[in-house]
Design a protein around this motif. Sequence first.
Motif, PDB file in Angstrom:
ATOM      1  N   PRO A   1      38.542 -35.985  -2.634  1.00 28.89           N
ATOM      2  CA  PRO A   1      38.209 -35.919  -3.943  1.00 28.89           C
ATOM      3  C   PRO A   1      37.343 -37.408  -4.045  1.00 28.89           C
ATOM      4  O   PRO A   1      37.520 -37.230  -4.868  1.00 28.89           O
ATOM      5  N   ASN A   2      38.321 -38.194  -3.621  1.00 30.41           N
ATOM      6  CA  ASN A   2      37.920 -39.514  -3.911  1.00 30.41           C
ATOM      7  C   ASN A   2      36.395 -40.371  -2.783  1.00 30.41           C
ATOM      8  O   ASN A   2      35.460 -40.783  -3.626  1.00 30.41           O
ATOM      9  N   LEU A   3      35.644 -39.169  -2.266  1.00 30.19           N
ATOM     10  CA  LEU A   3      34.327 -39.162  -1.762  1.00 30.19           C
ATOM     11  C   LEU A   3      33.087 -38.896  -2.905  1.00 30.19           C
ATOM     12  O   LEU A   3      33.366 -37.980  -2.795  1.00 30.19           O
TER      13      LEU A   3
ATOM     14  N   PHE B   1      33.672 -44.561  -3.210  1.00 36.14           N
ATOM     15  CA  PHE B   1      35.296 -44.044  -2.410  1.00 36.14           C
ATOM     16  C   PHE B   1      35.637 -44.569  -4.024  1.00 36.14           C
ATOM     17  O   PHE B   1      35.824 -45.436  -5.094  1.00 36.14           O
ATOM     18  N   ARG B   2      36.297 -42.988  -4.401  1.00 36.66           N
ATOM     19  CA  ARG B   2      37.770 -44.144  -5.704  1.00 36.66           C
ATOM     20  C   ARG B   2      36.840 -43.411  -6.789  1.00 36.66           C
ATOM     21  O   ARG B   2      35.560 -43.155  -7.544  1.00 36.66           O
ATOM     22  N   GLY B   3      36.794 -42.447  -7.432  1.00 28.68           N
ATOM     23  CA  GLY B   3      36.789 -42.323  -8.869  1.00 28.68           C
ATOM     24  C   GLY B   3      35.400 -41.091  -9.316  1.00 28.68           C
ATOM     25  O   GLY B   3      34.434 -42.204  -9.658  1.00 28.68           O
TER      26      GLY B   3
ATOM     27  N   SER C   1      34.077 -51.697 -10.667  1.00 29.55           N
ATOM     28  CA  SER C   1      34.329 -50.470 -11.880  1.00 29.55           C
ATOM     29  C   SER C   1      33.346 -49.494 -10.996  1.00 29.55           C
ATOM     30  O   SER C   1      32.885 -49.112 -10.395  1.00 29.55           O
ATOM     31  N   ALA C   2      32.902 -48.374 -12.058  1.00 28.99           N
ATOM     32  CA  ALA C   2      32.072 -47.283 -11.744  1.00 28.99           C
ATOM     33  C   ALA C   2      30.708 -47.472 -11.651  1.00 28.99           C
ATOM     34  O   ALA C   2      30.178 -46.991 -10.895  1.00 28.99           O
TER      35      ALA C   2
ATOM     36  N   GLY D   1      46.378 -42.320  -4.894  1.00 31.38           N
ATOM     37  CA  GLY D   1      47.156 -44.170  -4.123  1.00 31.38           C
ATOM     38  C   GLY D   1      47.233 -43.626  -2.607  1.00 31.38           C
ATOM     39  O   GLY D   1      46.877 -42.735  -1.581  1.00 31.38           O
ATOM     40  N   ARG D   2      47.276 -45.368  -2.127  1.00 31.75           N
ATOM     41  CA  ARG D   2      47.820 -45.119  -1.236  1.00 31.75           C
ATOM     42  C   ARG D   2      49.214 -45.036  -0.490  1.00 31.75           C
ATOM     43  O   ARG D   2      50.218 -45.142  -1.408  1.00 31.75           O
TER      44      ARG D   2
END
Length: 400
Positions: A16-18, A36-38, A80-81, A133-134
Amino acid sequence: MSKVTRLRTIRIAERPNLIWVEIETDEGLTGLGESFRGAQAVEAVLHEQVAPWLIGKDSRRIEQVSRQLMTPYLGFHSASAEVRAASAVDIALWDLAGQRHGIPVHEAMGGAVRTEVRAYNTCAGYAYNTSGGRRATSGQEEAAGPYDDQVAFMKDAGKLAESLLSEGYTAMKIWPLDIYAEASGGHLITLEDLKAGIEPFRKIRRAVGDGIEVMAELHSIWSSHAAIRICRALEDVGVFWAEDPIAKMDDARALADLRRQTRTPICGSETLGGAVPFRDLLAADALDMVMIDLAWCGGLTEGRKIAALAEVYAKPLAPHDCTGPVTLMAGLHLALHAPTAIFQEVVRATLATWYRDLVTDLPVLRNGMVQAPTAPGLGTKLQEAVRSRPDAVIRESAAP
């Protein structure tokens, strides 16, 4: 004209992060990018802000597009996004540039200065960084397979080092100190915990001596006092660098103060976006090594500028990858092109498993060295099966 006609995003629930970006042009070419992330936030930026401006533009004008997307009204000078979206678009435009001319991206950028670059293995597991998170481990977990290296370095880091050397790796990165941060919110590490966190590094030295370089990942979770104590303790085990030792890696003053108080080399930071924070850190004499993530810093265009800063300050460069296969390929092209690049990060667990399910081609490792791709563009594409997955979310913006 090489006009942009369509922007497509693809993401899958399993990772889901990709998020992947495909940019199509009126030449019939498709460029591939990634961030990656958000992923949902990045998707919104891409379709609601980027696509209305980008569609119809000349895809050859990479610098112009980068300048536009890297200077939003809000969200610049960070990962940022907005900057993550710009990064994905930029990587896709460079992929198009290489395809258009039938050359690899490293050649399109002006040529490689090396034909291979040294790999280091980040000792993550198969699902590390997948959804949240990690993930720190205590070493008591059961390994999910032979390359569940995060569990391995907590259980027996010396044995793990021997395994890596047997496969040709001559450098590795571990983070055994993370589990001790939660008790104090990263503001304090006790002497007992410090000694326990340093022990995996000592096990590596006892097992293989100086036969492998070892990096310490500190994951931006420590305050200055705790980070100084950790970095001083790491001096005795000869780590190659301590990465992201303090909580805010754009704090040039705090980082420079830490660097003055330890002999451990300081590396940073995959978490920063744009060239300006790197300029400030380098001007403050706060870094020994520069690390960038091309899916977070602004893509290859901004990454090349950061690499130039590293060069003029005579600092080594190491592209980051603990995220996705397209970012890894982009980082490799920059590592081949940038004069001071010394490493390309890889994760053998993901190279051996789910990265292969997502893209057609991955970097080739030979005797611990990552080889230069020879195919046009990035040298990889999304597997067709990704689009037909039941958990795939595909969204398109196109010219009317």
